[in-house]
Every structure is written in structure tokens, then in C-alpha cells.
Design a protein around this motif. Structure first.
Motif, PDB file in Angstrom:
ATOM      1  N   VAL A  50       0.840  -1.205   0.000  1.00 56.17           N
ATOM      2  CA  VAL A  50       0.000   0.000   0.000  1.00 56.17           C
ATOM      3  C   VAL A  50       0.877   1.258   0.000  1.00 56.17           C
ATOM      4  CG1 VAL A  50      -2.094  -0.950   1.026  1.00 56.17           C
ATOM      5  CG2 VAL A  50      -0.181  -0.364   2.503  1.00 56.17           C
ATOM      6  N   PRO A  51       1.662   1.470  -1.051  1.00 59.95           N
ATOM      7  CA  PRO A  51       2.629   2.579  -1.062  1.00 59.95           C
ATOM      8  C   PRO A  51       1.996   3.964  -1.133  1.00 59.95           C
ATOM      9  CG  PRO A  51       2.543   1.523  -3.209  1.00 59.95           C
ATOM     10  CD  PRO A  51       1.725   0.673  -2.282  1.00 59.95           C
ATOM     11  N   TYR A  52       0.688   4.022  -1.320  1.00 63.81           N
ATOM     12  CA  TYR A  52      -0.005   5.323  -1.374  1.00 63.81           C
ATOM     13  C   TYR A  52      -0.554   5.751  -0.010  1.00 63.81           C
ATOM     14  CZ  TYR A  52      -3.249   1.540  -2.447  1.00 63.81           C
ATOM     15  OH  TYR A  52      -3.916   0.335  -2.441  1.00 63.81           O
ATOM     16  N   LEU A  53      -0.332   4.946   1.018  1.00 63.48           N
ATOM     17  CA  LEU A  53      -0.819   5.305   2.352  1.00 63.48           C
ATOM     18  C   LEU A  53       0.104   6.317   3.020  1.00 63.48           C
ATOM     19  CD1 LEU A  53      -2.118   2.117   4.222  1.00 63.48           C
ATOM     20  CD2 LEU A  53      -3.427   4.023   3.298  1.00 63.48           C
ATOM     21  N   GLY A  54      -0.490   7.303   3.640  1.00 63.19           N
ATOM     22  CA  GLY A  54       0.261   8.274   4.412  1.00 63.19           C
ATOM     23  C   GLY A  54      -0.528   8.640   5.660  1.00 63.19           C
ATOM     24  N   THR A  55       0.047   9.473   6.498  1.00 66.94           N
ATOM     25  CA  THR A  55      -0.641   9.910   7.712  1.00 66.94           C
ATOM     26  C   THR A  55      -0.416  11.399   7.952  1.00 66.94           C
ATOM     27  OG1 THR A  55       1.281   9.286   9.070  1.00 66.94           O
ATOM     28  CG2 THR A  55      -0.486   7.665   8.863  1.00 66.94           C
ATOM     29  N   LEU A  56      -1.387  12.002   8.627  1.00 66.83           N
ATOM     30  CA  LEU A  56      -1.247  13.366   9.121  1.00 66.83           C
ATOM     31  C   LEU A  56      -0.904  13.279  10.596  1.00 66.83           C
ATOM     32  CD1 LEU A  56      -4.323  15.216   7.554  1.00 66.83           C
ATOM     33  CD2 LEU A  56      -1.937  15.401   6.870  1.00 66.83           C
ATOM     34  N   ARG A  57       0.114  14.047  11.012  1.00 62.50           N
ATOM     35  CA  ARG A  57       0.560  13.956  12.402  1.00 62.50           C
ATOM     36  C   ARG A  57       0.840  15.344  12.986  1.00 62.50           C
ATOM     37  NH1 ARG A  57       4.437   8.566  12.650  1.00 62.50           N
ATOM     38  NH2 ARG A  57       3.418   7.410  10.976  1.00 62.50           N
ATOM     39  N   ASP A  58       0.686  15.427  14.287  1.00 58.47           N
ATOM     40  CA  ASP A  58       1.009  16.651  15.009  1.00 58.47           C
ATOM     41  C   ASP A  58       2.533  16.781  15.073  1.00 58.47           C
ATOM     42  OD1 ASP A  58       1.813  18.070  17.614  1.00 58.47           O
ATOM     43  OD2 ASP A  58      -0.305  18.591  17.453  1.00 58.47           O
ATOM     44  N   ALA A  59       3.060  17.871  14.531  1.00 56.63           N
ATOM     45  CA  ALA A  59       4.515  18.038  14.417  1.00 56.63           C
ATOM     46  C   ALA A  59       5.205  18.085  15.770  1.00 56.63           C
ATOM     47  CB  ALA A  59       4.823  19.301  13.618  1.00 56.63           C
ATOM     48  N   LEU A  60       4.622  18.781  16.720  1.00 60.43           N
ATOM     49  CA  LEU A  60       5.250  18.912  18.038  1.00 60.43           C
ATOM     50  C   LEU A  60       5.314  17.574  18.754  1.00 60.43           C
ATOM     51  CD1 LEU A  60       6.457  20.708  20.203  1.00 60.43           C
ATOM     52  CD2 LEU A  60       4.133  21.166  21.061  1.00 60.43           C
ATOM     53  N   LYS A  61       4.228  16.826  18.741  1.00 61.96           N
ATOM     54  CA  LYS A  61       4.220  15.518  19.395  1.00 61.96           C
ATOM     55  C   LYS A  61       5.182  14.551  18.712  1.00 61.96           C
ATOM     56  CE  LYS A  61      -0.494  15.799  21.236  1.00 61.96           C
ATOM     57  NZ  LYS A  61      -1.855  15.224  21.215  1.00 61.96           N
ATOM     58  N   SER A 105       7.896  15.280  17.294  1.00 61.52           N
ATOM     59  CA  SER A 105       9.281  15.649  17.601  1.00 61.52           C
ATOM     60  C   SER A 105       9.754  15.066  18.921  1.00 61.52           C
ATOM     61  CB  SER A 105       9.415  17.176  17.640  1.00 61.52           C
ATOM     62  OG  SER A 105       8.671  17.724  18.724  1.00 61.52           O
ATOM     63  N   THR A 106       8.805  14.661  19.776  1.00 55.97           N
ATOM     64  CA  THR A 106       9.168  14.074  21.065  1.00 55.97           C
ATOM     65  C   THR A 106       9.153  12.556  21.024  1.00 55.97           C
ATOM     66  OG1 THR A 106       6.867  14.208  21.829  1.00 55.97           O
ATOM     67  CG2 THR A 106       8.308  16.062  22.320  1.00 55.97           C
ATOM     68  N   ARG A 107       8.161  12.002  20.295  1.00 53.71           N
ATOM     69  CA  ARG A 107       8.086  10.536  20.187  1.00 53.71           C
ATOM     70  C   ARG A 107       7.361  10.164  18.905  1.00 53.71           C
ATOM     71  NH1 ARG A 107       4.521   6.489  22.096  1.00 53.71           N
ATOM     72  NH2 ARG A 107       3.237   8.064  23.121  1.00 53.71           N
ATOM     73  N   VAL A 153       4.968   9.693   4.901  1.00 50.97           N
ATOM     74  CA  VAL A 153       4.728   8.686   3.867  1.00 50.97           C
ATOM     75  C   VAL A 153       5.892   7.708   3.845  1.00 50.97           C
ATOM     76  CG1 VAL A 153       3.374  10.271   2.433  1.00 50.97           C
ATOM     77  CG2 VAL A 153       5.840  10.110   2.074  1.00 50.97           C
ATOM     78  N   GLY A 154       5.692   6.580   3.160  1.00 51.42           N
ATOM     79  CA  GLY A 154       6.764   5.613   2.975  1.00 51.42           C
ATOM     80  C   GLY A 154       7.140   4.806   4.196  1.00 51.42           C
ATOM     81  N   ASN A 155       6.210   4.683   5.152  1.00 51.29           N
ATOM     82  CA  ASN A 155       6.523   3.959   6.387  1.00 51.29           C
ATOM     83  C   ASN A 155       5.482   2.878   6.654  1.00 51.29           C
ATOM     84  OD1 ASN A 155       8.224   3.564   8.615  1.00 51.29           O
ATOM     85  ND2 ASN A 155       6.844   4.692   9.965  1.00 51.29           N
ATOM     86  N   THR A 156       5.914   1.663   6.843  1.00 56.39           N
ATOM     87  CA  THR A 156       4.980   0.564   7.113  1.00 56.39           C
ATOM     88  C   THR A 156       4.315   0.718   8.474  1.00 56.39           C
ATOM     89  OG1 THR A 156       6.135  -1.051   5.731  1.00 56.39           O
ATOM     90  CG2 THR A 156       4.778  -1.926   7.519  1.00 56.39           C
ATOM     91  N   PHE A 157       5.095   1.075   9.471  1.00 56.19           N
ATOM     92  CA  PHE A 157       4.597   1.061  10.837  1.00 56.19           C
ATOM     93  C   PHE A 157       4.092   2.425  11.291  1.00 56.19           C
ATOM     94  CE2 PHE A 157       7.986  -2.153  10.491  1.00 56.19           C
ATOM     95  CZ  PHE A 157       7.207  -3.284  10.658  1.00 56.19           C
ATOM     96  N   ILE A 158       2.981   2.411  11.984  1.00 51.61           N
ATOM     97  CA  ILE A 158       2.448   3.656  12.535  1.00 51.61           C
ATOM     98  C   ILE A 158       3.305   4.105  13.712  1.00 51.61           C
ATOM     99  CG2 ILE A 158       0.847   2.696  14.257  1.00 51.61           C
ATOM    100  CD1 ILE A 158       0.036   5.525  11.807  1.00 51.61           C
ATOM    101  N   ARG A 159       3.947   3.145  14.367  1.00 51.17           N
ATOM    102  CA  ARG A 159       4.861   3.459  15.468  1.00 51.17           C
ATOM    103  C   ARG A 159       6.290   3.201  15.005  1.00 51.17           C
ATOM    104  NH1 ARG A 159       0.853   0.320  17.931  1.00 51.17           N
ATOM    105  NH2 ARG A 159       2.228  -1.489  18.040  1.00 51.17           N
ATOM    106  N   GLY A 160       7.204   4.090  15.377  1.00 55.64           N
ATOM    107  CA  GLY A 160       8.593   3.910  14.992  1.00 55.64           C
ATOM    108  C   GLY A 160       8.917   4.558  13.655  1.00 55.64           C
ATOM    109  N   VAL A 161      10.164   4.392  13.229  1.00 61.39           N
ATOM    110  CA  VAL A 161      10.645   4.991  11.986  1.00 61.39           C
ATOM    111  C   VAL A 161      11.285   3.913  11.120  1.00 61.39           C
ATOM    112  CG1 VAL A 161      11.029   7.249  13.030  1.00 61.39           C
ATOM    113  CG2 VAL A 161      12.880   5.561  13.019  1.00 61.39           C
TER     114      VAL A 161
END
Length: 282
Positions: free
Chosen positions: A36-47, A49-51, A87-95
Motif C-alpha cells: 500500500v505505497p499510497y498510504l500516508g498519515t497526518l501527524r502533530d509536528a510537536l508531538k 518531535s518528542t516521540r 509517507v513511505g513507512n509501514t509502521f504507525i509506530r517507529g521509523v
């Protein structure tokens, strides 16, 4: 003609009965980003930056270079400098080495959207940098441009929460089959036009999980819906087909209004206004 219409309706009801009462349980399958290479997420930038993953807000689907589609409620009232696109990340948690974090240049939601309502709950996010396709990591999803036949087999994709009240996201993304309903039946459930509904017969495994805002549903290989909410056994989505002209118009305006060959600023804004009105009300 009336007899034919009644017969068609009866056949469809029988099909639904057989699906609900005789179908095998639909399994949930775990995926990786190359599925599913077209999947992405919207995230809070400040949060973020911490985790990593702590700032997750909504799922967004890449449909064009620098363009993702997501529910309007995900961006309404937000400040674009406070959010990022991942974008480009399989896991919602981690990098991961393939993960890209992109700043947001701007966004727009449908002019008729009102906060808290299901109608016109669609928005586009425009990133500040290119979203360059990369095999097995990043790609664009083609949007649906034709009406779906009721009970079309579709594929629901995306991350999901482990339970209705949980903030913990499943890891990695999941997929399962779902079938769309008649438009009239969907309207009876939602009282809203431009919405698509789907159902999953015998989905016992799904009782302890729930979809999340923005998860896509793919029908006939095309992006057909963006998830909004569940109503009982029915999942509801913004119907991409119903808003295809608005999507095309918003993308055109974003990439062409600033570079329009029209010299007069007044003429340029009249041009943009005319295009906007056409795509909003057509």
C-alpha cells in the motif's frame, strides 16, 4: 419495466442474504508499505518531535504529486505549520529508512463542509515538497471515476485501533474485503448524499477493532472512498466518485492559479473563482 425492477431488487436482496448468512469469515491480513505505497498519515509536528507516532491524527492517501486526500474534519480549524505528512513507512509506530516527513504548504476542504457534519467532509493536503514515487515505497492511488455496481467486492486498507476507545494503533497496516451497498440504502442510513457505505459479512475478527479517519477503500483497483465512521455494522466513507470533479478542480487551481498567464490580478482571481464555482456546483 416495473416487473424487471422488482425482480432485480429481489435478486439483490437474495445476494445480500447469501453473503450475510453463508459467507466465510473475512480474514484480516497484515500488510507492509510495498502493498500500500499510497498510504500516508497526518501527524502533530510537536508531538512527533518528542516521540514517533505519538502525533497521529488521520490517514491520508497520496493521489498526485504533493497531494493527499483526507476527511475535511482532520484539517478543519488546524494550522498547517502544526502538522506534517508522513509517507513511505509501514509502521504507525517507529521509523524506517524509507520514511519521509513532509511539511504542508497549504490545504483546502470543500466549501460546503460544516464542522461536525458528514456531508462534504473531504479535504486535500498539499505538501511543500515533491512526493516522488519510489518502487515498493511511495506511489499514487488512482481515484475512481465511474459509478460502482452495488455489492462490488472492495478492499479496506489502513491502520486500525485495537478497540473503539483505544488510542493504540495496529502495527502494521491491515486489509480485509468489504462490499458496497446500494446508494439508496446508504442514504437511508446516513441521510447524506455523496457518501458510500460498505458491509462485511461474518466479520467476527473485526468486532474488537475499528477503522480510523481517512482509511481508504479500494474498489476495482481505484480509490473509491475515504473512511468517516461506523454506524452499527455499516462503515461510511466520502464517495470519491461523487467528488471527482471537485478533486480535479482543487488540484488544478492549486498548481495553476499562481502561474496563470493572465496578467491582471483581477482577471486571475475571476478566472480562479469561475473554475471554483464550476467544480463546486457541477
Amino acid at each position: 419495466m416495473a416487473a424487471l425492477a422488482i425482480l432485480t431488487k429481489l435478486i439483490s436482496l437474495v445476494c445480500v442474504f447469501l453473503l450475510i448468512n453463508g459467507a466465510e469469515a473475512t480474514p484480516i491480513k497484515k500488510l507492509s508499505i510495498d502493498n500500500v505505497p499510497y498510504l500516508g498519515t497526518l501527524r502533530d509536528a510537536l508531538k512527533e518531535s518528542t516521540r514517533a507516532s505519538s502525533g497521529f491524527l488521520c490517514v491520508a492517501t497520496i493521489i498526485h504529486n504533493r497531494v493527499l486526500v483526507t476527511p475535511a474534519v482532520c484539517i478543519y480549524g488546524q494550522r498547517r505549520q502544526d502538522l506534517v505528512v508522513v509517507v513511505g513507512n509501514t509502521f504507525i509506530r517507529g521509523v524506517s529508512p524509507t520514511m519521509k516527513v513532509l511539511a504542508i504548504e497549504t490545504w483546502r476542504w470543500h466549501a460546503r463542509y460544516r464542522f461536525g457534519e458528514m456531508a462534504y467532509n473531504i479535504g486535500l493536503v498539499f505538501t511543500a515538497r515533491d512526493i516522488t514515487p519510489k518502487h515498493g515505497v511511495i506511489a499514487y492511488a488512482a481515484i475512481n471515476r465511474s459509478k460502482l455496481i452495488p455489492h462490488t467486492e472492495c478492499l479496506f486498507l489502513g491502520w486500525s485501533r485495537t478497540s473503539v476507545n483505544s488510542k493504540l494503533m495496529m502495527n502494521p497496516p491491515i486489509a480485509f474485503f468489504a462490499w458496497n451497498t446500494f446508494n439508496i440504502d446508504c442514504y437511508k442510513i446516513t441521510s447524506t448524499a455523496g457518501v458510500m457505505c460498505s458491509y462485511v459479512p461474518h466479520m467476527k475478527e473485526f468486532k474488537n477493532k475499528t477503522e480510523d479517519l481517512g482509511n481508504p477503500i479500494i474498489c476495482n483497483g481505484k480509490l473509491s472512498g475515504v473512511f468517516l465512521e461506523r454506524r452499527g455494522e455499516i462503515s461510511t466513507y466520502i464517495d470519491i466518485y461523487s467528488f471527482r470533479k471537485w478533486i480535479n478542480g482543487a488540484i488544478y487551481i492549486h498548481f495553476h492559479s499562481a502561474t496563470s498567464p493572465l496578467r491582471s490580478i483581477c482577471c486571475r482571481w475571476l478566472f480562479v473563482l469561475a473554475i471554483s464555482i464550476f467544480f463546486i456546483f457541477s
